[in-house]
Write a protein that holds these residues in place. Structure first.
Motif, PDB file in Angstrom:
ATOM      1  N   PRO B 136       0.766  -1.046   0.066  1.00  0.00           N
ATOM      2  CA  PRO B 136       0.052   0.020  -0.138  1.00  0.00           C
ATOM      3  C   PRO B 136       0.940   1.329   0.008  1.00  0.00           C
ATOM      4  O   PRO B 136       1.961   1.156   0.575  1.00  0.00           O
ATOM      5  N   GLY B 137       0.517   2.178  -0.758  1.00  0.00           N
ATOM      6  CA  GLY B 137       1.091   3.427  -0.745  1.00  0.00           C
ATOM      7  C   GLY B 137       2.289   3.666  -1.722  1.00  0.00           C
ATOM      8  O   GLY B 137       2.175   3.161  -2.812  1.00  0.00           O
ATOM      9  N   LYS B 138       2.880   4.828  -1.508  1.00  0.00           N
ATOM     10  CA  LYS B 138       3.909   5.235  -2.840  1.00  0.00           C
ATOM     11  C   LYS B 138       4.911   4.420  -3.117  1.00  0.00           C
ATOM     12  O   LYS B 138       5.664   4.442  -4.160  1.00  0.00           O
ATOM     13  N   GLY B 139       5.311   3.258  -2.126  1.00  0.00           N
ATOM     14  CA  GLY B 139       6.189   2.586  -2.212  1.00  0.00           C
ATOM     15  C   GLY B 139       6.194   1.786  -3.695  1.00  0.00           C
ATOM     16  O   GLY B 139       7.051   1.463  -4.271  1.00  0.00           O
ATOM     17  N   LYS B 140       4.913   1.560  -4.181  1.00  0.00           N
ATOM     18  CA  LYS B 140       4.606   1.046  -5.400  1.00  0.00           C
ATOM     19  C   LYS B 140       5.174   1.513  -6.604  1.00  0.00           C
ATOM     20  O   LYS B 140       5.918   0.807  -7.535  1.00  0.00           O
ATOM     21  N   MET B 141       5.405   2.931  -6.447  1.00  0.00           N
ATOM     22  CA  MET B 141       6.256   3.513  -7.729  1.00  0.00           C
ATOM     23  C   MET B 141       7.701   3.870  -7.400  1.00  0.00           C
ATOM     24  O   MET B 141       8.180   4.489  -8.145  1.00  0.00           O
ATOM     25  N   ARG B 142       8.277   3.427  -6.494  1.00  0.00           N
ATOM     26  CA  ARG B 142       9.480   3.426  -6.251  1.00  0.00           C
ATOM     27  C   ARG B 142      10.152   2.104  -5.934  1.00  0.00           C
ATOM     28  O   ARG B 142      10.941   1.633  -5.159  1.00  0.00           O
ATOM     29  N   ASN B 143       9.821   1.312  -7.103  1.00  0.00           N
ATOM     30  CA  ASN B 143      10.518  -0.137  -7.097  1.00  0.00           C
ATOM     31  C   ASN B 143      10.445  -0.817  -5.771  1.00  0.00           C
ATOM     32  O   ASN B 143      11.255  -1.952  -5.466  1.00  0.00           O
ATOM     33  N   ARG B 144       9.240  -0.749  -4.978  1.00  0.00           N
ATOM     34  CA  ARG B 144       9.060  -1.732  -3.897  1.00  0.00           C
ATOM     35  C   ARG B 144       7.599  -2.343  -4.078  1.00  0.00           C
ATOM     36  O   ARG B 144       6.760  -2.045  -3.082  1.00  0.00           O
ATOM     37  N   ARG B 145       7.311  -2.808  -5.330  1.00  0.00           N
ATOM     38  CA  ARG B 145       5.984  -2.982  -5.498  1.00  0.00           C
ATOM     39  C   ARG B 145       5.192  -4.235  -4.771  1.00  0.00           C
ATOM     40  O   ARG B 145       4.138  -4.025  -4.229  1.00  0.00           O
ATOM     41  N   ARG B 146       5.943  -5.192  -4.858  1.00  0.00           N
ATOM     42  CA  ARG B 146       5.344  -6.201  -4.176  1.00  0.00           C
ATOM     43  C   ARG B 146       5.704  -6.783  -2.757  1.00  0.00           C
ATOM     44  O   ARG B 146       7.013  -6.670  -2.627  1.00  0.00           O
ATOM     45  N   ILE B 147       5.052  -7.197  -2.128  1.00  0.00           N
ATOM     46  CA  ILE B 147       5.473  -7.596  -0.778  1.00  0.00           C
ATOM     47  C   ILE B 147       4.981  -8.883  -0.196  1.00  0.00           C
ATOM     48  O   ILE B 147       3.811  -9.533  -0.866  1.00  0.00           O
ATOM     49  N   GLN B 148       5.659  -9.914   0.500  1.00  0.00           N
ATOM     50  CA  GLN B 148       5.087 -10.885   0.717  1.00  0.00           C
ATOM     51  C   GLN B 148       5.756 -11.531   2.154  1.00  0.00           C
ATOM     52  O   GLN B 148       6.877 -10.720   2.713  1.00  0.00           O
ATOM     53  N   ARG B 149       5.373 -12.600   2.850  1.00  0.00           N
ATOM     54  CA  ARG B 149       5.717 -12.865   4.204  1.00  0.00           C
ATOM     55  C   ARG B 149       7.043 -13.439   4.198  1.00  0.00           C
ATOM     56  O   ARG B 149       7.682 -14.017   3.053  1.00  0.00           O
ATOM     57  N   ARG B 150       7.769 -13.684   5.193  1.00  0.00           N
ATOM     58  CA  ARG B 150       9.094 -14.487   5.240  1.00  0.00           C
ATOM     59  C   ARG B 150       8.657 -15.977   5.743  1.00  0.00           C
ATOM     60  O   ARG B 150       7.602 -16.098   6.459  1.00  0.00           O
ATOM     61  N   GLY B 151       9.049 -16.840   4.863  1.00  0.00           N
ATOM     62  CA  GLY B 151       9.134 -18.164   5.148  1.00  0.00           C
ATOM     63  C   GLY B 151      10.207 -18.910   6.219  1.00  0.00           C
ATOM     64  O   GLY B 151      10.936 -18.049   7.022  1.00  0.00           O
ATOM     65  N   PRO B 152      10.416 -20.233   6.009  1.00  0.00           N
ATOM     66  CA  PRO B 152      11.424 -20.777   6.694  1.00  0.00           C
ATOM     67  C   PRO B 152      12.841 -20.390   6.401  1.00  0.00           C
ATOM     68  O   PRO B 152      12.916 -20.024   5.266  1.00  0.00           O
ATOM     69  N   LEU B 153      13.844 -20.566   7.235  1.00  0.00           N
ATOM     70  CA  LEU B 153      15.062 -20.043   7.131  1.00  0.00           C
ATOM     71  C   LEU B 153      15.922 -21.291   7.063  1.00  0.00           C
ATOM     72  O   LEU B 153      15.864 -22.127   8.120  1.00  0.00           O
ATOM     73  N   ILE B 154      16.625 -21.737   6.190  1.00  0.00           N
ATOM     74  CA  ILE B 154      17.466 -22.972   6.066  1.00  0.00           C
ATOM     75  C   ILE B 154      19.050 -22.701   6.563  1.00  0.00           C
ATOM     76  O   ILE B 154      19.602 -21.946   5.666  1.00  0.00           O
ATOM     77  N   ILE B 155      19.451 -23.261   7.544  1.00  0.00           N
ATOM     78  CA  ILE B 155      20.901 -22.722   8.043  1.00  0.00           C
ATOM     79  C   ILE B 155      21.671 -24.051   7.692  1.00  0.00           C
ATOM     80  O   ILE B 155      21.336 -25.117   8.122  1.00  0.00           O
ATOM     81  N   TYR B 156      22.703 -23.793   6.824  1.00  0.00           N
ATOM     82  CA  TYR B 156      23.540 -24.997   6.297  1.00  0.00           C
ATOM     83  C   TYR B 156      24.980 -24.736   6.761  1.00  0.00           C
ATOM     84  O   TYR B 156      25.426 -23.776   7.129  1.00  0.00           O
ATOM     85  N   ASN B 157      25.704 -25.854   6.441  1.00  0.00           N
ATOM     86  CA  ASN B 157      27.151 -25.893   6.839  1.00  0.00           C
ATOM     87  C   ASN B 157      28.083 -25.520   5.712  1.00  0.00           C
ATOM     88  O   ASN B 157      28.699 -24.652   5.507  1.00  0.00           O
ATOM     89  N   LYS B 158      27.770 -26.425   4.663  1.00  0.00           N
ATOM     90  CA  LYS B 158      28.471 -26.517   3.548  1.00  0.00           C
ATOM     91  C   LYS B 158      27.452 -26.433   2.405  1.00  0.00           C
ATOM     92  O   LYS B 158      26.563 -27.191   2.193  1.00  0.00           O
ATOM     93  N   ASP B 159      27.717 -25.480   1.405  1.00  0.00           N
ATOM     94  CA  ASP B 159      26.800 -25.471   0.327  1.00  0.00           C
ATOM     95  C   ASP B 159      26.967 -26.157  -0.783  1.00  0.00           C
ATOM     96  O   ASP B 159      28.035 -25.935  -1.467  1.00  0.00           O
ATOM     97  N   GLN B 160      26.635 -27.223  -0.907  1.00  0.00           N
ATOM     98  CA  GLN B 160      26.750 -28.259  -2.150  1.00  0.00           C
ATOM     99  C   GLN B 160      25.649 -28.111  -3.015  1.00  0.00           C
ATOM    100  O   GLN B 160      25.127 -29.014  -3.665  1.00  0.00           O
ATOM    101  N   GLY B 161      25.065 -27.212  -3.378  1.00  0.00           N
ATOM    102  CA  GLY B 161      23.807 -26.842  -4.176  1.00  0.00           C
ATOM    103  C   GLY B 161      22.473 -26.436  -3.688  1.00  0.00           C
ATOM    104  O   GLY B 161      21.554 -26.226  -4.127  1.00  0.00           O
ATOM    105  N   LEU B 162      22.920 -26.530  -2.287  1.00  0.00           N
ATOM    106  CA  LEU B 162      21.363 -26.019  -1.387  1.00  0.00           C
ATOM    107  C   LEU B 162      20.848 -24.912  -1.742  1.00  0.00           C
ATOM    108  O   LEU B 162      19.767 -24.762  -1.803  1.00  0.00           O
ATOM    109  N   THR B 163      21.665 -23.986  -2.019  1.00  0.00           N
ATOM    110  CA  THR B 163      21.343 -22.285  -2.086  1.00  0.00           C
ATOM    111  C   THR B 163      20.427 -22.291  -3.339  1.00  0.00           C
ATOM    112  O   THR B 163      19.365 -21.701  -3.715  1.00  0.00           O
TER     113      THR B 163
END
Lengths: 243, 251
Positions: B136-163
């Motif tokens: 909602p608001g002027k952010g729409k025309m300032r490149n902040r058009r869409r918003i969404q919730r945050r989901g789960p956070l995956i915490i890894y040790n070594k990235d072997q393709g996970l990201t």
């Protein structure tokens, strides 16, 4: 480890996604909440030892949770089916919550009472006649009204009626034609004479269409027809219409 | 050259039956004679134009930053706090959710989705899908058009393709244990994000932040903060025998 007081101080002061605040009351939207209010003793998040009474599809269950199971959200609630007999159900609650805080026993009993009351009320209502309330959205309603008006205009009912009547006239369903006052006739004739001569039968009929609605119009057309006939046949016509 | 000052306007002074605001000089255009320069004028500059050299950054002591980090991590282990933040963890088998290291080797998003579904974390992602909306608001025309919730956070040790496997799933963030980010662990300043740890990542926490018995091995001279109260159940303490015995009678 989890401590209730700490959890409550965070939830209360900061943010809780289940809390709904109105001017006078704080409500808790959590489905396991015993009272529906947001308070220290009835918050299912801030009390690891918690009990509720809930009803699913007409069956009433007692849900209990203890500190041991607090970290396994899938398995934390223990479900006890309560008897359909109210007195027995009360006893069951007392048995299961025997060493629990008085608060939980009391509130569970009260909630059980309310639930059984509304269930019986639902059954009673179902037996009688039910009025179905259909909400009308104002926007939709106005939109439909506007479209009705437009459809009415677009249908051009008048034209359709004219066409129908003229068709019937042509087919000869009206065998006899009425007599009309002379003046109107003459007026009509004059008007028709001012217009350009029509030779096509279609145009002929179209003009007939315009005049079908009123008596005067009909007579005018017919008079015009008569004139045309005269001109063609070169027969002197009467002022009375002759078909 | 800031906006609102690109005129050479001067006040007409008194005696002309107009307000004394500086007015644009010259003639032959609509603009001439219009007020300029004030925050009240049309086409004037705003009050106290915001400057880029505002002090944006704040210096915060390392210890304080670590304290915040450590509190956020602790909060992710409390199902109550995670639920109060709004994550759908009602079906999750255990909190904190620790997963085998095989997850780090996932490469396809399909497999990642399957993994989330098996661990009952998918309802949280569904919530993200449902929450996609326009700001909602002027952010729409300032490149902040869409918003969404945050989901789960995956915490890894070594990235072997996970990201890359989890990259395209809306709401899901991935982060390495060594580089934990407070902005990801406590988004919006509210603690208790739903975290999914891989086994080796979880084991590393001890060496990263220490236990009270042992110092942290990775951070020099750092140990977990000492709690203010060892037993936090204040109500119970006050009702206990030892304290009640010493209180005087209420008047």
């Amino acid at each position: 480890m989890q401590s209730d007081d700490i959890t409550w101080s965070i939830i209360n002061k900061s943010f809780c996604s289940f809390k709904i605040q109105t001017k006078s009351q704080k409500f808790c939207r959590n489905e396991f909440n015993l009272t529906g209010l947001c308070s220290r003793s009835s918050c299912p998040l801030a009390n690891t030892q918690y009990a509720t009474v809930r009803e699913e599809k007409g069956v009433i269950y007692l849900y209990m949770r203890t500190a041991e199971r607090a970290f396994f959200p899938a398995k934390q609630w223990e479900k006890v089916k309560l008897s359909r007999n109210f007195v027995k159900a009360l006893q069951q609650i007392d048995e299961n919550l025997i060493f629990w805080k008085k608060y939980f026993r009391q509130k569970c009993r009260q909630r059980l009472l309310k639930i059984t009351q509304y269930l019986t009320r639902m059954r009673k209502i179902k037996l009688g006649r039910q009025k179905k309330l259909v909400p009308i959205q104002r926007k939709v309603d106005l939109r439909i009204k506007r479209r009705e008006e437009k459809a009415l205009v677009a249908a051009r009912i008048d034209n359709a009626i004219e066409k129908q009547l003229l068709q019937r006239l042509k087919d000869g369903t009206y065998e006899r034609i009425y007599n009309f006052p002379q003046e109107a006739f003459n007026v009509r004739i004059d008007e028709e004479e001012e217009e350009s001569e029509i030779e096509d039968e279609e145009e002929y009929e179209e003009e007939k269409e315009e005049e079908v609605e009123t008596d005067e119009d009909v007579e005018g057309e017919l008079e015009k027809e008569a004139l045309e006939d005269e001109r063609r046949d070169e027969v002197s016509g009467d002022n009375n219409c002759r078909y | 050259m800031f906006s609102g000052h690109q005129t050479s306007a001067e006040s007409w002074g008194t005696g002309r039956a107009v307000a004394r605001i500086p007015r644009v000089r010259g003639g032959g255009t609509h603009r001439s004679g219009q007020g300029a320069f004030g925050n009240m004028c049309r086409g004037g500059r705003m009050f106290a134009p915001t400057k880029t050299w505002r002090r944006w950054h704040r210096k915060i002591g390392v210890n304080q930053k670590r304290y915040a980090m450590v509190s956020a991590i602790a909060a992710t282990s409390s199902p109550a706090l995670v639920m109060s933040k709004g994550h759908m963890i009602q079906e999750v088998p255990e909190v904190p959710l620790v997963v085998s290291d095989k997850v780090q080797e996932l490469s396809k998003t399909k497999e990642a989705v399957l993994m989330l579904k098996k661990h009952r974390a998918w309802t949280d992602v569904l919530k993200v899908y449902k929450s996609k909306r326009f700001r909602p608001g002027k952010g729409k025309m300032r490149n902040r058009r869409r918003i969404q919730r945050r989901g789960p956070l995956i915490i890894y040790n070594k990235d072997q393709g996970l990201t890359r496997a989890f990259r395209n799933i809306p709401g899901v963030d991935t982060i390495c244990v060594e580089k934990l980010n407070l902005l990801k662990l406590a988004p919006g300043g509210h603690v208790g994000r739903f975290c999914i740890w891989t086994e080796s990542a979880f084991r590393k926490l001890d060496s990263l932040y220490g236990t009270w018995r042992k110092e942290s091995r990775r951070k020099k001279n750092y140990n977990l903060p000492m709690p203010k109260m060892t037993n936090t159940d204040l109500a119970r303490i006050l009702k206990s025998e030892e304290i009640q015995a010493v209180l005087r009678n209420p008047k």
